[in-house]
Design a protein around this motif. Structure first.
Motif, mmCIF file in Angstrom:
data_model
loop_
_atom_site.group_PDB
_atom_site.id
_atom_site.type_symbol
_atom_site.label_atom_id
_atom_site.label_comp_id
_atom_site.label_asym_id
_atom_site.label_seq_id
_atom_site.Cartn_x
_atom_site.Cartn_y
_atom_site.Cartn_z
ATOM 1 N N SER A 130 0.707 -1.284 0.053
ATOM 2 C CA SER A 130 0.065 -0.096 -0.104
ATOM 3 C C SER A 130 0.799 1.327 0.015
ATOM 4 C CB SER A 130 -1.016 -0.124 1.102
ATOM 5 O OG SER A 130 -0.167 -0.249 2.558
ATOM 6 N N THR A 131 1.979 1.180 0.327
ATOM 7 C CA THR A 131 3.027 2.358 0.378
ATOM 8 C C THR A 131 4.023 2.317 -0.581
ATOM 9 O OG1 THR A 131 4.239 1.174 2.079
ATOM 10 C CG2 THR A 131 2.604 2.581 2.854
ATOM 11 N N ALA A 132 4.403 1.317 -1.371
ATOM 12 C CA ALA A 132 5.614 1.213 -2.166
ATOM 13 C C ALA A 132 5.624 2.445 -3.158
ATOM 14 C CB ALA A 132 5.492 0.041 -3.072
ATOM 15 N N VAL A 133 4.604 2.820 -3.886
ATOM 16 C CA VAL A 133 4.826 3.807 -4.785
ATOM 17 C C VAL A 133 4.940 5.216 -4.360
ATOM 18 C CG1 VAL A 133 3.491 5.230 -6.651
ATOM 19 C CG2 VAL A 133 3.122 2.644 -6.537
ATOM 20 N N LYS A 134 4.465 5.559 -3.308
ATOM 21 C CA LYS A 134 4.750 6.810 -2.573
ATOM 22 C C LYS A 134 5.932 7.105 -1.866
ATOM 23 C CE LYS A 134 2.199 9.084 1.373
ATOM 24 N NZ LYS A 134 1.194 8.832 2.561
ATOM 25 N N ILE A 135 6.386 5.780 -1.168
ATOM 26 C CA ILE A 135 7.520 5.851 -0.688
ATOM 27 C C ILE A 135 8.836 6.070 -1.946
ATOM 28 C CG2 ILE A 135 9.335 4.478 0.635
ATOM 29 C CD1 ILE A 135 7.127 3.630 2.382
ATOM 30 N N VAL A 136 8.624 5.115 -2.850
ATOM 31 C CA VAL A 136 9.880 5.126 -3.879
ATOM 32 C C VAL A 136 9.690 6.549 -4.586
ATOM 33 C CG1 VAL A 136 10.404 4.369 -6.006
ATOM 34 C CG2 VAL A 136 9.818 2.722 -4.311
ATOM 35 N N ARG A 137 8.828 7.116 -4.721
ATOM 36 C CA ARG A 137 8.629 8.617 -5.213
ATOM 37 C C ARG A 137 9.370 9.601 -4.396
ATOM 38 N NH1 ARG A 137 2.817 8.292 -7.220
ATOM 39 N NH2 ARG A 137 3.055 7.852 -9.124
ATOM 40 N N LYS A 138 9.200 9.230 -3.180
ATOM 41 C CA LYS A 138 9.659 10.257 -1.902
ATOM 42 C C LYS A 138 11.426 10.121 -1.645
ATOM 43 C CE LYS A 138 5.797 11.457 0.923
ATOM 44 N NZ LYS A 138 5.512 11.339 2.176
ATOM 45 N N ILE A 139 11.931 8.910 -1.992
ATOM 46 C CA ILE A 139 13.275 8.801 -1.811
ATOM 47 C C ILE A 139 14.276 9.553 -2.435
ATOM 48 C CG2 ILE A 139 15.085 7.026 -2.198
ATOM 49 C CD1 ILE A 139 13.149 4.732 -1.278
ATOM 50 N N GLN A 140 15.225 9.941 -2.013
ATOM 51 C CA GLN A 140 16.002 10.939 -2.559
ATOM 52 C C GLN A 140 17.097 10.645 -3.115
ATOM 53 O OE1 GLN A 140 15.906 14.815 -1.530
ATOM 54 N NE2 GLN A 140 14.001 14.104 -0.908
ATOM 55 N N ILE A 297 12.270 0.184 8.951
ATOM 56 C CA ILE A 297 10.808 0.328 9.105
ATOM 57 C C ILE A 297 10.447 1.783 9.585
ATOM 58 C CG2 ILE A 297 8.755 -0.694 10.492
ATOM 59 C CD1 ILE A 297 10.662 -3.298 10.822
ATOM 60 N N ASP A 298 11.228 2.524 10.582
ATOM 61 C CA ASP A 298 10.872 3.842 10.916
ATOM 62 C C ASP A 298 10.786 4.517 9.501
ATOM 63 O OD1 ASP A 298 10.389 3.578 13.513
ATOM 64 O OD2 ASP A 298 12.679 3.948 14.181
ATOM 65 N N GLU A 299 11.776 4.422 8.768
ATOM 66 C CA GLU A 299 11.805 5.072 7.567
ATOM 67 C C GLU A 299 10.680 4.920 6.646
ATOM 68 O OE1 GLU A 299 13.582 7.463 7.266
ATOM 69 O OE2 GLU A 299 14.214 7.989 5.096
ATOM 70 N N MET A 300 10.189 3.659 6.820
ATOM 71 C CA MET A 300 8.861 3.351 6.015
ATOM 72 C C MET A 300 7.792 4.103 6.429
ATOM 73 S SD MET A 300 6.889 -0.279 5.783
ATOM 74 C CE MET A 300 6.281 -0.404 7.595
ATOM 75 N N ILE A 301 7.491 4.186 7.767
ATOM 76 C CA ILE A 301 6.563 5.064 8.718
ATOM 77 C C ILE A 301 6.701 6.479 8.228
ATOM 78 C CG2 ILE A 301 5.484 5.607 10.861
ATOM 79 C CD1 ILE A 301 6.076 2.498 11.563
ATOM 80 N N ARG A 302 8.051 7.127 8.277
ATOM 81 C CA ARG A 302 8.070 8.200 8.172
ATOM 82 C C ARG A 302 7.658 8.653 6.770
ATOM 83 N NH1 ARG A 302 11.636 12.092 6.192
ATOM 84 N NH2 ARG A 302 12.979 10.339 5.277
ATOM 85 N N LEU A 303 7.961 7.846 5.769
ATOM 86 C CA LEU A 303 7.811 8.292 4.273
ATOM 87 C C LEU A 303 6.329 7.874 3.848
ATOM 88 C CD1 LEU A 303 11.370 7.222 2.509
ATOM 89 C CD2 LEU A 303 10.377 9.686 3.240
ATOM 90 N N GLY A 304 5.917 7.110 4.596
ATOM 91 C CA GLY A 304 4.591 6.097 3.901
ATOM 92 C C GLY A 304 3.339 6.712 4.857
ATOM 93 N N GLY A 305 3.538 7.375 6.213
ATOM 94 C CA GLY A 305 2.401 7.548 6.847
ATOM 95 C C GLY A 305 1.539 8.841 6.371
#
Ligand code: 13P
Ligand code: SF4
Length: 305
Positions: A130-140, A297-305
């Motif tokens: 549910s968060t993969a697209v959003k998080i990959v977009r946000k990764i610098q 996992i914290d990074e996932m919650i930060r970027l995907g929350g």
């Protein structure tokens, strides 16, 4: 003992013993009924962190219980059926990732949450379906190495074409078993139905879908849609839960192959035994594993929350 009596006993015991029961949405109806929360893997990991109880039971598979432990180190986390594993989670060894990183230091390593705690220690950020697209977009970083589900990775690549995504081979044997012929067959049987598909299915199947999303994404879409008939392209429990939630709509499993034997291992008796202290396995991870895997996992919650 009747099912209802067994469930009443469990509701009493979980209160008495201060236990929070989490059920992944692939669990059977009778387990979902006694759970505090049902959800997809992202929602469960967040819920576990917020739950006030000191003990958390996971009705799901091992990587999900490990994720809860990583996020809630001080809680006692119990995998209700210790045999329930996810074959995809064990497809890649940490050493393989270390080797890749040595050769390709410019890549950010993105791990699907369906991975072992040990593997998470060598990755940069986790994602769920549910968060993969959003998080990959946000990764610098425009260079991403995605593991282990190449079907989900392929789906993400199509949504985020501006980045280069290297797929490290792996996948879910259950979702990957669905073929184009299965879709054609289901469409012939249910011509008016919309096709809702999990991105762990092969790209050709995903391309045929009317909607692509995580287990909770599929459920929300079906609940809110004005449409009345749906072919469900993920584990068959989702079709069953939706039929209870939306009795006026019709839900058809895309394929009889979409049954995850690991998710189906946990029974009501397993939950009862674990509540009595006679079953289940407490998840134990070293402090070092928890600290390293938690960053991911914290990074996932930060970027995907
Ligand atoms: P979700 O993240 O959609 O819950 O998926 C978990 C899973 O194991 C899918 O096969
Ligand atoms: Fe793992 Fe696939 Fe089962 Fe999900 S459905 S738990 S990815 S084997």
């Amino acid at each position: 003992m009747r099912i209802r009596d067994m469930q009443d006993e469990m509701l009493r015991l979980k209160k008495e013993k201060d236990v929070c029961i989490l059920a992944h949405s692939y669990q059977a109806r009778e387990i979902v009924e006694i759970a505090d929360y049902m959800g997809d893997s992202f929602q469960l990991s967040v819920m576990a962190q917020k739950a006030p109880q000191k003990t958390v039971f996971m009705c799901g598979v091992r990587f999900m219980a490990e994720t809860v432990k990583i996020l809630s180190e001080d809680k006692r986390v119990v995998l209700v059926n210790p045999l329930a594993g996810c074959p995809m989670a064990e497809q890649i060894e940490p050493e393989m990732v270390e080797y890749f990183k040595q050769k390709n230091p410019e890549y950010t390593i993105v791990a699907y949450i369906n991975t072992t705690a040990a593997l998470k220690t060598v990755c940069d950020v986790c994602v769920t379906s549910s968060t993969a697209v959003k998080i990959v977009r946000k990764i610098q970083n425009d260079r991403i190495a995605f593991l282990p589900d190449c079907n989900l990775g392929d789906y993400v690549q199509k949504q985020v074409p501006e980045k280069e995504i290297k797929l490290l081979q792996g996948g879910c044997p259950i979702h990957a078993s669905v073929t184009v012929a299965d879709v054609e067959n289901a469409r012939r049987l249910y011509p008016g139905a919309l096709l809702l598909v999990h991105p762990e299915c092969i790209p050709k199947v995903v391309e045929m879908a009317d909607y692509v999303g995580s287990t909770s994404g599929i459920m929300e879409y079906a609940k809110n849609s004005p449409h009345r008939e749906f072919i469900i392209g993920t584990e068959n429990s989702i079709a069953e839960h939706l039929q209870y939630i939306c009795p006026d709509k019709r839900f058809y499993p895309l394929s009889k192959k979409l049954i995850c034997p690991n998710m189906k291992l946990t029974t009501l008796v397993d939950v009862l035994n674990a509540l009595k202290g006679e079953g289940g396995e407490e998840i134990v991870l070293s402090p070092e594993t928890i600290t390293k895997a938690r960053r991911c996992i914290d990074e996932m919650i930060r970027l995907g929350g």
